[in-house]
Design an enzyme around this catalytic site. Sequence first.
Site, PDB file in Angstrom:
ATOM      1  N   GLY A  51      41.078   3.831  28.880  1.00 23.17           N
ATOM      2  CA  GLY A  51      39.817   3.779  28.163  1.00 23.17           C
ATOM      3  C   GLY A  51      39.771   2.594  27.218  1.00 23.17           C
ATOM      4  O   GLY A  51      40.800   2.014  26.860  1.00 23.17           O
ATOM      5  N   CYS A  52      38.566   2.254  26.782  1.00 23.30           N
ATOM      6  CA  CYS A  52      38.387   1.067  25.940  1.00 23.30           C
ATOM      7  C   CYS A  52      38.949   1.272  24.530  1.00 23.30           C
ATOM      8  O   CYS A  52      39.724   0.451  24.034  1.00 23.30           O
ATOM      9  CB  CYS A  52      36.924   0.657  25.899  1.00 23.30           C
ATOM     10  SG  CYS A  52      35.780   1.999  25.491  1.00 23.30           S
ATOM     11  N   TYR A  53      38.568   2.368  23.875  1.00 26.51           N
ATOM     12  CA  TYR A  53      39.108   2.621  22.540  1.00 26.51           C
ATOM     13  C   TYR A  53      40.640   2.732  22.554  1.00 26.51           C
ATOM     14  O   TYR A  53      41.311   2.111  21.715  1.00 26.51           O
ATOM     15  CB  TYR A  53      38.518   3.904  21.958  1.00 26.51           C
ATOM     16  CG  TYR A  53      37.101   3.803  21.447  1.00 26.51           C
ATOM     17  CD1 TYR A  53      36.717   2.815  20.542  1.00 26.51           C
ATOM     18  CD2 TYR A  53      36.137   4.728  21.826  1.00 26.51           C
ATOM     19  CE1 TYR A  53      35.418   2.743  20.049  1.00 26.51           C
ATOM     20  CE2 TYR A  53      34.832   4.671  21.346  1.00 26.51           C
ATOM     21  CZ  TYR A  53      34.471   3.674  20.454  1.00 26.51           C
ATOM     22  OH  TYR A  53      33.195   3.615  19.975  1.00 26.51           O
TER      23      TYR A  53
END
Length: 344
Positions: free
Chosen positions: A147-149
Amino acid sequence: MIRAGIAGATGYTGLELVRLLDRHPNTEVAWLTSENSAGRLYSDVVHGPWPIELIPLADALGRTDEVDVVFLALPHAQSVEPVRAFHAAGATVVDLSADYRLTDTDVYARWYGIEHAAPDLVDQAVYGLCEAYREQIRGATLIANPGCYPTSVNLALLPLARAGWLPPRVIVDSMSGVSGAGRTPKLPYHYVEANENLTPYNAGRRHRHLAEMEQVLGEATGRFPPSHITFVPHLTPLSQGILSTIHVSLEPGCTEAAVRAQMEACWGGEPFVQLLPPGAFASVRHTSHTNRCAISVTAVEPDDPDCTDLVIVSSIDNLIKGASGQAVQNMNIALDLPETAGLL
Protein backbone atom coordinates in the site's frame (compact mmCIF):
# COMPACT_ATOMS: atom_id res chain seq x y z
CA MET A 1 10.40 -8.65 -25.16
CA ILE A 2 8.26 -9.25 -22.06
CA ARG A 3 4.53 -9.20 -22.79
CA ALA A 4 2.43 -7.51 -20.11
CA GLY A 5 -1.27 -7.46 -19.37
CA ILE A 6 -2.94 -4.89 -17.13
CA ALA A 7 -6.28 -5.61 -15.48
CA GLY A 8 -8.07 -2.43 -14.41
CA ALA A 9 -6.21 -0.21 -16.86
CA THR A 10 -8.53 2.80 -16.74
CA GLY A 11 -7.95 3.65 -13.06
CA TYR A 12 -5.20 6.01 -11.96
CA THR A 13 -2.75 3.24 -11.09
CA GLY A 14 -3.61 1.41 -14.33
CA LEU A 15 -2.86 4.54 -16.35
CA GLU A 16 0.51 4.98 -14.60
CA LEU A 17 1.32 1.33 -15.35
CA VAL A 18 0.61 1.87 -19.04
CA ARG A 19 2.84 4.95 -19.08
CA LEU A 20 5.70 3.17 -17.33
CA LEU A 21 5.52 -0.01 -19.42
CA ASP A 22 5.23 1.99 -22.63
CA ARG A 23 8.64 3.56 -22.00
CA HIS A 24 10.18 0.41 -20.51
CA PRO A 25 12.93 -0.96 -22.78
CA ASN A 26 12.00 -4.61 -22.15
CA THR A 27 8.19 -4.66 -22.19
CA GLU A 28 5.24 -4.37 -24.54
CA VAL A 29 1.56 -4.21 -23.61
CA ALA A 30 -0.40 -7.25 -24.83
CA TRP A 31 -3.86 -6.34 -23.52
CA LEU A 32 -5.69 -3.96 -21.21
CA THR A 33 -8.94 -4.63 -19.39
CA SER A 34 -11.82 -2.47 -18.27
CA GLU A 35 -15.29 -3.56 -17.24
CA ASN A 36 -16.96 -0.19 -17.83
CA SER A 37 -15.17 0.73 -21.06
CA ALA A 38 -14.72 -2.64 -22.79
CA GLY A 39 -14.88 -2.30 -26.56
CA ARG A 40 -13.60 1.27 -26.55
CA LEU A 41 -10.08 2.39 -27.42
CA TYR A 42 -7.88 3.13 -24.45
CA SER A 43 -6.76 6.36 -26.11
CA ASP A 44 -10.38 7.58 -26.10
CA VAL A 45 -10.90 6.76 -22.41
CA VAL A 46 -7.71 8.27 -20.96
CA HIS A 47 -6.85 10.77 -23.72
CA GLY A 48 -3.43 9.24 -24.31
CA PRO A 49 -1.50 7.89 -27.31
CA TRP A 50 -2.51 4.24 -26.92
CA PRO A 51 -5.16 3.09 -29.44
CA ILE A 52 -5.56 -0.33 -27.81
CA GLU A 53 -9.03 -1.87 -27.62
CA LEU A 54 -10.07 -2.50 -24.03
CA ILE A 55 -11.39 -5.96 -23.19
CA PRO A 56 -13.31 -7.31 -20.18
CA LEU A 57 -11.39 -9.29 -17.59
CA ALA A 58 -13.24 -12.45 -18.59
CA ASP A 59 -11.72 -12.20 -22.08
CA ALA A 60 -8.24 -11.64 -20.63
CA LEU A 61 -8.61 -14.83 -18.60
CA GLY A 62 -8.90 -16.66 -21.92
CA ARG A 63 -5.74 -15.02 -23.26
CA THR A 64 -3.23 -16.05 -20.61
CA ASP A 65 -0.91 -17.42 -23.28
CA GLU A 66 -0.35 -13.89 -24.59
CA VAL A 67 1.34 -12.53 -21.46
CA ASP A 68 4.45 -13.15 -19.39
CA VAL A 69 3.51 -10.79 -16.55
CA VAL A 70 0.13 -9.53 -15.34
CA PHE A 71 -0.54 -6.45 -13.22
CA LEU A 72 -3.87 -6.43 -11.41
CA ALA A 73 -5.04 -2.93 -10.51
CA LEU A 74 -8.42 -4.09 -9.22
CA PRO A 75 -10.41 -3.18 -6.10
CA HIS A 76 -9.79 -5.14 -2.92
CA ALA A 77 -11.43 -8.59 -2.83
CA GLN A 78 -11.71 -8.66 -6.64
CA SER A 79 -8.18 -9.91 -7.31
CA VAL A 80 -8.36 -13.27 -5.57
CA GLU A 81 -9.65 -15.47 -8.39
CA PRO A 82 -7.96 -13.62 -11.30
CA VAL A 83 -4.66 -13.98 -9.44
CA ARG A 84 -5.26 -17.71 -9.13
CA ALA A 85 -6.01 -18.06 -12.86
CA PHE A 86 -3.06 -16.05 -14.14
CA HIS A 87 -0.68 -17.61 -11.62
CA ALA A 88 -1.80 -21.13 -12.58
CA ALA A 89 -1.21 -20.28 -16.24
CA GLY A 90 2.45 -19.51 -15.49
CA ALA A 91 2.46 -15.71 -15.61
CA THR A 92 4.33 -13.62 -13.08
CA VAL A 93 1.58 -11.79 -11.20
CA VAL A 94 1.91 -8.42 -9.46
CA ASP A 95 -1.26 -7.68 -7.49
CA LEU A 96 -1.80 -4.03 -6.53
CA SER A 97 -4.77 -4.74 -4.25
CA ALA A 98 -4.54 -5.67 -0.58
CA ASP A 99 -5.66 -9.24 -1.16
CA TYR A 100 -2.23 -10.87 -0.76
CA ARG A 101 -0.31 -8.35 1.34
CA LEU A 102 -1.09 -9.76 4.78
CA THR A 103 0.49 -13.10 5.65
CA ASP A 104 -2.07 -13.86 8.38
CA THR A 105 -5.55 -14.48 6.95
CA ASP A 106 -7.11 -13.84 10.38
CA VAL A 107 -5.57 -10.36 10.37
CA TYR A 108 -6.89 -9.87 6.83
CA ALA A 109 -10.40 -10.86 7.93
CA ARG A 110 -10.26 -8.50 10.91
CA TRP A 111 -9.20 -5.45 8.87
CA TYR A 112 -11.10 -6.09 5.63
CA GLY A 113 -14.24 -7.68 7.05
CA ILE A 114 -14.24 -10.82 4.88
CA GLU A 115 -12.67 -14.25 5.02
CA HIS A 116 -9.82 -14.72 2.57
CA ALA A 117 -10.87 -16.92 -0.34
CA ALA A 118 -7.40 -18.20 -1.26
CA PRO A 119 -5.27 -18.84 1.84
CA ASP A 120 -3.17 -21.32 -0.13
CA LEU A 121 -1.99 -18.52 -2.42
CA VAL A 122 -1.31 -16.18 0.51
CA ASP A 123 1.40 -18.63 1.56
CA GLN A 124 3.02 -18.31 -1.89
CA ALA A 125 2.88 -14.52 -2.17
CA VAL A 126 5.89 -12.29 -1.52
CA TYR A 127 5.35 -8.83 -0.04
CA GLY A 128 6.83 -6.45 -2.58
CA LEU A 129 8.48 -3.71 -0.54
CA CYS A 130 11.48 -3.81 -2.85
CA GLU A 131 14.16 -2.35 -0.61
CA ALA A 132 13.25 -4.68 2.27
CA TYR A 133 12.47 -7.95 0.48
CA ARG A 134 14.57 -7.82 -2.67
CA GLU A 135 16.01 -11.32 -2.31
CA GLN A 136 12.58 -12.87 -1.73
CA ILE A 137 11.21 -11.03 -4.78
CA ARG A 138 13.89 -12.43 -7.12
CA GLY A 139 12.22 -15.16 -9.14
CA ALA A 140 8.89 -14.76 -7.33
CA THR A 141 5.78 -15.49 -9.39
CA LEU A 142 3.20 -13.85 -7.10
CA ILE A 143 4.02 -10.45 -5.65
CA ALA A 144 1.76 -8.41 -3.38
CA ASN A 145 2.45 -4.76 -4.13
CA PRO A 146 2.47 -2.72 -0.88
CA GLY A 147 0.00 0.00 0.00
CA CYS A 148 0.98 3.63 -0.47
CA TYR A 149 0.88 4.77 3.16
CA PRO A 150 2.81 1.69 4.41
CA THR A 151 5.50 2.24 1.77
CA SER A 152 6.16 5.77 3.03
CA VAL A 153 6.04 4.79 6.71
CA ASN A 154 7.93 1.50 6.55
CA LEU A 155 10.83 2.91 4.54
CA ALA A 156 11.20 5.60 7.21
CA LEU A 157 10.88 3.31 10.24
CA LEU A 158 12.53 0.06 9.11
CA PRO A 159 16.05 1.33 9.88
CA LEU A 160 14.95 2.01 13.46
CA ALA A 161 13.22 -1.37 13.71
CA ARG A 162 16.27 -3.22 12.42
CA ALA A 163 18.51 -1.47 14.96
CA GLY A 164 16.14 -2.29 17.83
CA TRP A 165 15.36 1.42 18.29
CA LEU A 166 11.66 1.46 17.44
CA PRO A 167 9.99 3.11 20.46
CA PRO A 168 6.88 1.78 22.23
CA ARG A 169 4.79 4.58 20.73
CA VAL A 170 4.91 6.15 17.24
CA ILE A 171 2.72 8.95 15.92
CA VAL A 172 2.28 9.22 12.15
CA ASP A 173 0.49 12.06 10.35
CA SER A 174 0.19 11.30 6.63
CA MET A 175 -1.14 13.56 3.89
CA SER A 176 -2.34 12.04 0.61
CA GLY A 177 -3.43 13.44 -2.72
CA VAL A 178 -7.00 12.87 -3.92
CA SER A 179 -5.93 10.26 -6.49
CA GLY A 180 -5.35 7.87 -3.58
CA ALA A 181 -9.13 7.45 -3.36
CA GLY A 182 -9.33 6.10 -6.91
CA ARG A 183 -11.04 7.34 -10.06
CA THR A 184 -14.63 6.43 -9.16
CA PRO A 185 -16.45 9.70 -8.28
CA LYS A 186 -17.35 10.11 -4.60
CA LEU A 187 -18.61 13.26 -2.89
CA PRO A 188 -15.64 13.96 -0.53
CA TYR A 189 -13.26 13.93 -3.51
CA HIS A 190 -15.13 16.35 -5.75
CA TYR A 191 -13.18 19.51 -6.51
CA VAL A 192 -15.40 21.82 -4.44
CA GLU A 193 -15.22 19.48 -1.43
CA ALA A 194 -11.47 18.78 -1.51
CA ASN A 195 -10.02 22.04 -2.82
CA GLU A 196 -8.77 24.52 -0.19
CA ASN A 197 -9.47 21.90 2.46
CA LEU A 198 -7.54 19.45 4.65
CA THR A 199 -9.45 16.54 6.13
CA PRO A 200 -8.31 13.80 8.55
CA TYR A 201 -10.05 10.44 8.30
CA ASN A 202 -9.84 6.98 9.93
CA ALA A 203 -7.73 8.57 12.66
CA GLY A 204 -6.01 6.59 15.41
CA ARG A 205 -6.07 2.85 14.77
CA ARG A 206 -8.79 2.60 12.14
CA HIS A 207 -7.03 2.61 8.76
CA ARG A 208 -6.48 -0.78 7.11
CA HIS A 209 -2.91 0.08 6.14
CA LEU A 210 -1.88 -0.15 9.78
CA ALA A 211 -1.85 -3.92 9.39
CA GLU A 212 0.90 -3.70 6.77
CA MET A 213 2.97 -1.33 8.87
CA GLU A 214 2.78 -3.66 11.85
CA GLN A 215 3.52 -6.73 9.75
CA VAL A 216 6.71 -5.33 8.22
CA LEU A 217 7.99 -3.63 11.37
CA GLY A 218 7.01 -6.65 13.46
CA GLU A 219 9.10 -8.95 11.28
CA ALA A 220 12.06 -6.64 11.77
CA THR A 221 11.70 -6.34 15.54
CA GLY A 222 10.30 -9.77 16.38
CA ARG A 223 7.47 -8.06 18.32
CA PHE A 224 3.80 -8.11 17.36
CA PRO A 225 2.66 -5.44 17.43
CA PRO A 226 6.08 -3.81 17.07
CA SER A 227 4.86 -0.63 18.79
CA HIS A 228 1.66 1.32 19.31
CA ILE A 229 1.24 3.30 16.09
CA THR A 230 -1.24 6.17 16.11
CA PHE A 231 -1.90 6.80 12.43
CA VAL A 232 -3.78 9.86 11.17
CA PRO A 233 -4.20 10.03 7.39
CA HIS A 234 -5.37 13.26 5.77
CA LEU A 235 -6.94 14.08 2.42
CA THR A 236 -5.14 17.03 0.81
CA PRO A 237 -6.02 19.10 -2.27
CA LEU A 238 -3.24 17.56 -4.38
CA SER A 239 -3.63 15.33 -7.41
CA GLN A 240 -1.00 12.91 -6.15
CA GLY A 241 1.70 12.54 -3.50
CA ILE A 242 2.09 11.40 0.09
CA LEU A 243 3.92 13.11 2.92
CA SER A 244 4.22 11.19 6.20
CA THR A 245 5.42 13.08 9.28
CA ILE A 246 6.53 10.64 11.99
CA HIS A 247 7.15 11.59 15.64
CA VAL A 248 9.40 9.36 17.75
CA SER A 249 11.03 9.62 21.16
CA LEU A 250 14.04 7.31 21.25
CA GLU A 251 16.38 5.93 23.89
CA PRO A 252 19.48 7.87 24.98
CA GLY A 253 22.15 7.77 22.29
CA CYS A 254 19.65 7.47 19.42
CA THR A 255 20.30 11.00 18.25
CA GLU A 256 19.71 12.57 14.86
CA ALA A 257 23.30 11.74 13.89
CA ALA A 258 22.92 8.10 14.97
CA VAL A 259 19.64 7.70 13.14
CA ARG A 260 21.12 9.25 10.01
CA ALA A 261 24.00 6.78 10.16
CA GLN A 262 21.53 3.90 10.50
CA MET A 263 19.46 5.23 7.58
CA GLU A 264 22.60 5.35 5.44
CA ALA A 265 23.53 1.83 6.47
CA CYS A 266 20.11 0.56 5.38
CA TRP A 267 19.36 2.65 2.30
CA GLY A 268 22.66 4.24 1.25
CA GLY A 269 22.99 2.18 -1.92
CA GLU A 270 19.33 2.21 -2.90
CA PRO A 271 18.52 3.82 -6.27
CA PHE A 272 15.10 5.04 -5.16
CA VAL A 273 15.63 6.12 -1.52
CA GLN A 274 17.12 9.54 -0.84
CA LEU A 275 18.19 10.66 2.65
CA LEU A 276 18.13 14.44 2.67
CA PRO A 277 20.98 16.42 4.30
CA PRO A 278 20.67 17.94 7.79
CA GLY A 279 18.39 20.97 7.87
CA ALA A 280 16.33 19.87 4.85
CA PHE A 281 12.76 18.64 5.08
CA ALA A 282 11.23 16.14 2.68
CA SER A 283 8.38 17.58 0.62
CA VAL A 284 5.93 16.33 -1.97
CA ARG A 285 7.94 17.99 -4.73
CA HIS A 286 11.00 15.91 -3.88
CA THR A 287 9.25 12.83 -5.26
CA SER A 288 6.34 13.98 -7.42
CA HIS A 289 5.97 11.82 -10.58
CA THR A 290 8.99 9.68 -9.60
CA ASN A 291 9.62 6.28 -8.03
CA ARG A 292 11.72 7.83 -5.26
CA CYS A 293 11.22 8.04 -1.52
CA ALA A 294 12.79 11.11 0.13
CA ILE A 295 13.42 10.98 3.89
CA SER A 296 14.46 13.74 6.28
CA VAL A 297 15.49 13.40 9.93
CA THR A 298 15.33 16.35 12.34
CA ALA A 299 15.90 16.65 16.09
CA VAL A 300 13.17 18.52 17.95
CA GLU A 301 15.75 20.54 19.92
CA PRO A 302 18.05 22.09 17.31
CA ASP A 303 20.78 23.11 19.79
CA ASP A 304 20.95 19.83 21.70
CA PRO A 305 23.20 17.23 20.00
CA ASP A 306 21.95 14.61 22.49
CA CYS A 307 18.28 15.16 21.68
CA THR A 308 16.45 11.91 20.91
CA ASP A 309 13.02 13.36 20.15
CA LEU A 310 12.96 13.27 16.35
CA VAL A 311 10.70 14.17 13.46
CA ILE A 312 11.14 11.88 10.44
CA VAL A 313 9.43 12.95 7.22
CA SER A 314 8.94 10.57 4.29
CA SER A 315 7.72 11.61 0.85
CA ILE A 316 6.58 9.42 -2.05
CA ASP A 317 4.31 9.73 -5.05
CA ASN A 318 1.29 7.63 -4.09
CA LEU A 319 0.67 6.51 -7.70
CA ILE A 320 4.32 5.73 -8.52
CA LYS A 321 6.40 4.51 -5.57
CA GLY A 322 3.15 3.91 -3.71
CA ALA A 323 1.65 1.78 -6.48
CA SER A 324 2.56 1.46 -10.16
CA GLY A 325 6.23 2.39 -10.05
CA GLN A 326 6.91 -0.05 -7.25
CA ALA A 327 4.94 -2.68 -9.22
CA VAL A 328 7.28 -2.21 -12.19
CA GLN A 329 10.27 -2.26 -9.83
CA ASN A 330 8.97 -5.57 -8.49
CA MET A 331 8.64 -6.95 -12.01
CA ASN A 332 12.19 -5.87 -12.81
CA ILE A 333 13.57 -7.65 -9.74
CA ALA A 334 11.46 -10.78 -10.20
CA LEU A 335 12.39 -11.18 -13.87
CA ASP A 336 16.09 -10.31 -13.39
CA LEU A 337 15.90 -7.05 -15.34
CA PRO A 338 17.81 -3.89 -14.38
CA GLU A 339 15.92 -2.69 -11.32
CA THR A 340 15.70 0.90 -12.54
CA ALA A 341 14.49 0.03 -16.07
CA GLY A 342 11.60 2.23 -17.11
CA LEU A 343 11.69 4.13 -13.82
CA LEU A 344 14.37 6.80 -14.21
